[in-house]
Design a protein around this motif. Structure first.
Motif, PDB file in Angstrom:
ATOM      1  N   LEU A   1      -3.083  -7.850   3.744  1.00  0.00           N
ATOM      2  CA  LEU A   1      -3.489  -8.788   3.309  1.00  0.00           C
ATOM      3  C   LEU A   1      -4.954  -8.279   5.010  1.00  0.00           C
ATOM      4  CD1 LEU A   1      -5.769 -10.221   1.073  1.00  0.00           C
ATOM      5  CD2 LEU A   1      -4.773 -12.039   2.859  1.00  0.00           C
ATOM      6  N   VAL A   2      -3.619  -8.401   5.269  1.00  0.00           N
ATOM      7  CA  VAL A   2      -4.975  -8.013   7.296  1.00  0.00           C
ATOM      8  C   VAL A   2      -5.082  -6.927   7.236  1.00  0.00           C
ATOM      9  CG1 VAL A   2      -4.226  -7.773   9.134  1.00  0.00           C
ATOM     10  CG2 VAL A   2      -3.578  -9.945   8.232  1.00  0.00           C
ATOM     11  N   ILE A   3      -4.194  -6.294   6.678  1.00  0.00           N
ATOM     12  CA  ILE A   3      -4.733  -3.637   6.472  1.00  0.00           C
ATOM     13  C   ILE A   3      -6.153  -4.249   5.978  1.00  0.00           C
ATOM     14  CG2 ILE A   3      -3.172  -2.137   5.901  1.00  0.00           C
ATOM     15  CD1 ILE A   3      -1.391  -2.649   7.308  1.00  0.00           C
ATOM     16  N   GLY A   4      -6.101  -4.617   4.654  1.00  0.00           N
ATOM     17  CA  GLY A   4      -6.815  -4.027   3.528  1.00  0.00           C
ATOM     18  C   GLY A   4      -8.159  -5.234   4.014  1.00  0.00           C
ATOM     19  N   VAL A   5      -8.668  -5.965   4.860  1.00  0.00           N
ATOM     20  CA  VAL A   5      -9.703  -6.684   5.481  1.00  0.00           C
ATOM     21  C   VAL A   5     -10.147  -5.689   7.140  1.00  0.00           C
ATOM     22  CG1 VAL A   5     -10.123  -8.811   6.894  1.00  0.00           C
ATOM     23  CG2 VAL A   5      -8.736  -8.969   4.905  1.00  0.00           C
TER      24      VAL A   5
ATOM     25  N   GLY B   1     -11.168   7.678  -0.002  1.00  0.00           N
ATOM     26  CA  GLY B   1     -11.651   7.024  -1.145  1.00  0.00           C
ATOM     27  C   GLY B   1     -11.490   5.500  -1.226  1.00  0.00           C
ATOM     28  N   TRP B   2     -12.261   4.745  -2.308  1.00  0.00           N
ATOM     29  CA  TRP B   2     -11.695   3.329  -2.299  1.00  0.00           C
ATOM     30  C   TRP B   2     -10.181   2.979  -2.992  1.00  0.00           C
ATOM     31  CZ3 TRP B   2     -15.009  -0.436  -0.843  1.00  0.00           C
ATOM     32  CH2 TRP B   2     -16.452  -0.617   0.181  1.00  0.00           C
ATOM     33  N   HIS B   3      -9.991   4.014  -3.077  1.00  0.00           N
ATOM     34  CA  HIS B   3      -9.066   3.299  -4.048  1.00  0.00           C
ATOM     35  C   HIS B   3      -7.717   3.110  -2.741  1.00  0.00           C
ATOM     36  CE1 HIS B   3      -8.593   7.658  -4.006  1.00  0.00           C
ATOM     37  NE2 HIS B   3      -7.303   7.925  -3.608  1.00  0.00           N
ATOM     38  N   TRP B   4      -7.324   4.292  -1.566  1.00  0.00           N
ATOM     39  CA  TRP B   4      -6.715   3.759  -0.940  1.00  0.00           C
ATOM     40  C   TRP B   4      -7.255   2.721   0.293  1.00  0.00           C
ATOM     41  CZ3 TRP B   4      -2.447   6.479  -0.546  1.00  0.00           C
ATOM     42  CH2 TRP B   4      -2.837   7.495  -1.473  1.00  0.00           C
ATOM     43  N   VAL B   5      -8.639   2.295   0.061  1.00  0.00           N
ATOM     44  CA  VAL B   5      -8.844   0.993   1.311  1.00  0.00           C
ATOM     45  C   VAL B   5      -8.779   0.049   0.218  1.00  0.00           C
ATOM     46  CG1 VAL B   5     -10.827  -0.178   1.953  1.00  0.00           C
ATOM     47  CG2 VAL B   5     -10.999   2.624   1.995  1.00  0.00           C
ATOM     48  N   LEU B   6      -8.700  -0.120  -0.950  1.00  0.00           N
ATOM     49  CA  LEU B   6      -8.145  -1.243  -1.216  1.00  0.00           C
ATOM     50  C   LEU B   6      -6.746  -1.703  -2.342  1.00  0.00           C
ATOM     51  CD1 LEU B   6     -11.288  -1.505  -4.185  1.00  0.00           C
ATOM     52  CD2 LEU B   6     -11.187  -2.873  -1.664  1.00  0.00           C
ATOM     53  N   ALA B   7      -5.933  -0.532  -1.655  1.00  0.00           N
ATOM     54  CA  ALA B   7      -4.748  -0.836  -2.052  1.00  0.00           C
ATOM     55  C   ALA B   7      -3.907  -2.040  -1.241  1.00  0.00           C
ATOM     56  CB  ALA B   7      -3.604   0.575  -2.280  1.00  0.00           C
ATOM     57  N   PRO B   8      -4.284  -1.805  -0.581  1.00  0.00           N
ATOM     58  CA  PRO B   8      -3.364  -3.175   0.378  1.00  0.00           C
ATOM     59  C   PRO B   8      -3.778  -4.149  -0.653  1.00  0.00           C
ATOM     60  CG  PRO B   8      -4.260  -1.590   1.581  1.00  0.00           C
ATOM     61  CD  PRO B   8      -4.904  -1.048   0.903  1.00  0.00           C
ATOM     62  N   PHE B   9      -4.849  -4.225  -1.042  1.00  0.00           N
ATOM     63  CA  PHE B   9      -4.940  -6.132  -1.666  1.00  0.00           C
ATOM     64  C   PHE B   9      -4.583  -5.924  -2.606  1.00  0.00           C
ATOM     65  CE2 PHE B   9      -9.290  -5.085   0.966  1.00  0.00           C
ATOM     66  CZ  PHE B   9      -8.872  -6.259   1.388  1.00  0.00           C
ATOM     67  N   GLY B  10      -4.227  -4.819  -3.735  1.00  0.00           N
ATOM     68  CA  GLY B  10      -2.377  -4.969  -4.813  1.00  0.00           C
ATOM     69  C   GLY B  10      -1.653  -5.181  -4.151  1.00  0.00           C
ATOM     70  N   LEU B  11      -1.053  -4.078  -2.801  1.00  0.00           N
ATOM     71  CA  LEU B  11      -0.623  -4.377  -3.088  1.00  0.00           C
ATOM     72  C   LEU B  11       0.644  -6.115  -2.813  1.00  0.00           C
ATOM     73  CD1 LEU B  11       0.503  -1.382  -0.826  1.00  0.00           C
ATOM     74  CD2 LEU B  11       1.518  -1.640  -2.489  1.00  0.00           C
ATOM     75  N   ALA B  12      -0.813  -6.683  -1.905  1.00  0.00           N
ATOM     76  CA  ALA B  12      -0.309  -8.277  -1.738  1.00  0.00           C
ATOM     77  C   ALA B  12      -0.498  -8.965  -3.027  1.00  0.00           C
ATOM     78  CB  ALA B  12      -1.669  -8.900  -0.452  1.00  0.00           C
ATOM     79  N   ALA B  13      -1.206  -8.548  -3.350  1.00  0.00           N
ATOM     80  CA  ALA B  13      -1.380  -9.630  -5.596  1.00  0.00           C
ATOM     81  C   ALA B  13       0.149  -8.923  -5.837  1.00  0.00           C
ATOM     82  CB  ALA B  13      -2.273  -9.301  -5.754  1.00  0.00           C
ATOM     83  N   LEU B  14       0.744  -8.094  -5.997  1.00  0.00           N
ATOM     84  CA  LEU B  14       1.924  -7.963  -5.976  1.00  0.00           C
ATOM     85  C   LEU B  14       3.174  -8.785  -5.698  1.00  0.00           C
ATOM     86  CD1 LEU B  14       2.985  -5.493  -8.409  1.00  0.00           C
ATOM     87  CD2 LEU B  14       3.698  -3.677  -6.886  1.00  0.00           C
ATOM     88  N   TRP B  15       2.580  -8.360  -4.622  1.00  0.00           N
ATOM     89  CA  TRP B  15       3.735  -9.804  -3.322  1.00  0.00           C
ATOM     90  C   TRP B  15       3.877 -10.949  -3.535  1.00  0.00           C
ATOM     91  CZ3 TRP B  15       7.895  -9.346  -1.446  1.00  0.00           C
ATOM     92  CH2 TRP B  15       8.666 -10.639   0.041  1.00  0.00           C
ATOM     93  N   TRP B  16       2.673 -11.140  -4.219  1.00  0.00           N
ATOM     94  CA  TRP B  16       2.629 -12.834  -4.367  1.00  0.00           C
ATOM     95  C   TRP B  16       3.081 -13.474  -6.296  1.00  0.00           C
ATOM     96  CZ3 TRP B  16      -3.109 -12.920  -1.440  1.00  0.00           C
ATOM     97  CH2 TRP B  16      -2.716 -13.093  -0.237  1.00  0.00           C
TER      98      TRP B  16
END
Length: 78
Positions: free
Chosen positions: A4-8, A25-40
């Motif tokens: 989440l911190v990396i994503g921000v 690309g936007w998909h690389w920038v937003l990927a950490p948010f998806g990883l955080a959601a997957l982790w939670w």
């Protein structure tokens, strides 16, 4: 939490147009948010979150009992 911190940070750098992040690309920038959601999701599904909360509560209980036992004998120090 790290994802989440990396994503921000990446999102802020992308929006500000700073350095090499602006070219990503936007998909690389937003990927950490998806990883955080997957982790939670996994942490809740597997019981990891509840297990950690129970461990924390048990540690608090043990500390409280140790303080109570120490207060029963004020002349002695553990």
């Amino acid at each position: 939490m790290v994802a989440l911190v990396i994503g921000v940070i990446l999102l802020g750098l992308k929006l500000a147009g700073v350095s090499w992040v602006a070219g990503l690309g936007w998909h690389w920038v937003l990927a950490p948010f998806g990883l955080a959601a997957l982790w939670w999701w996994w942490a809740d599904w597997s019981g990891y979150t509840r297990r950690k909360a129970m461990e924390k509560e048990e540690a608090r209980k043990a500390a409280r009992l140790a303080r109570a036992r120490a207060n029963l004998r004020p002349g002695e120090r553990p």
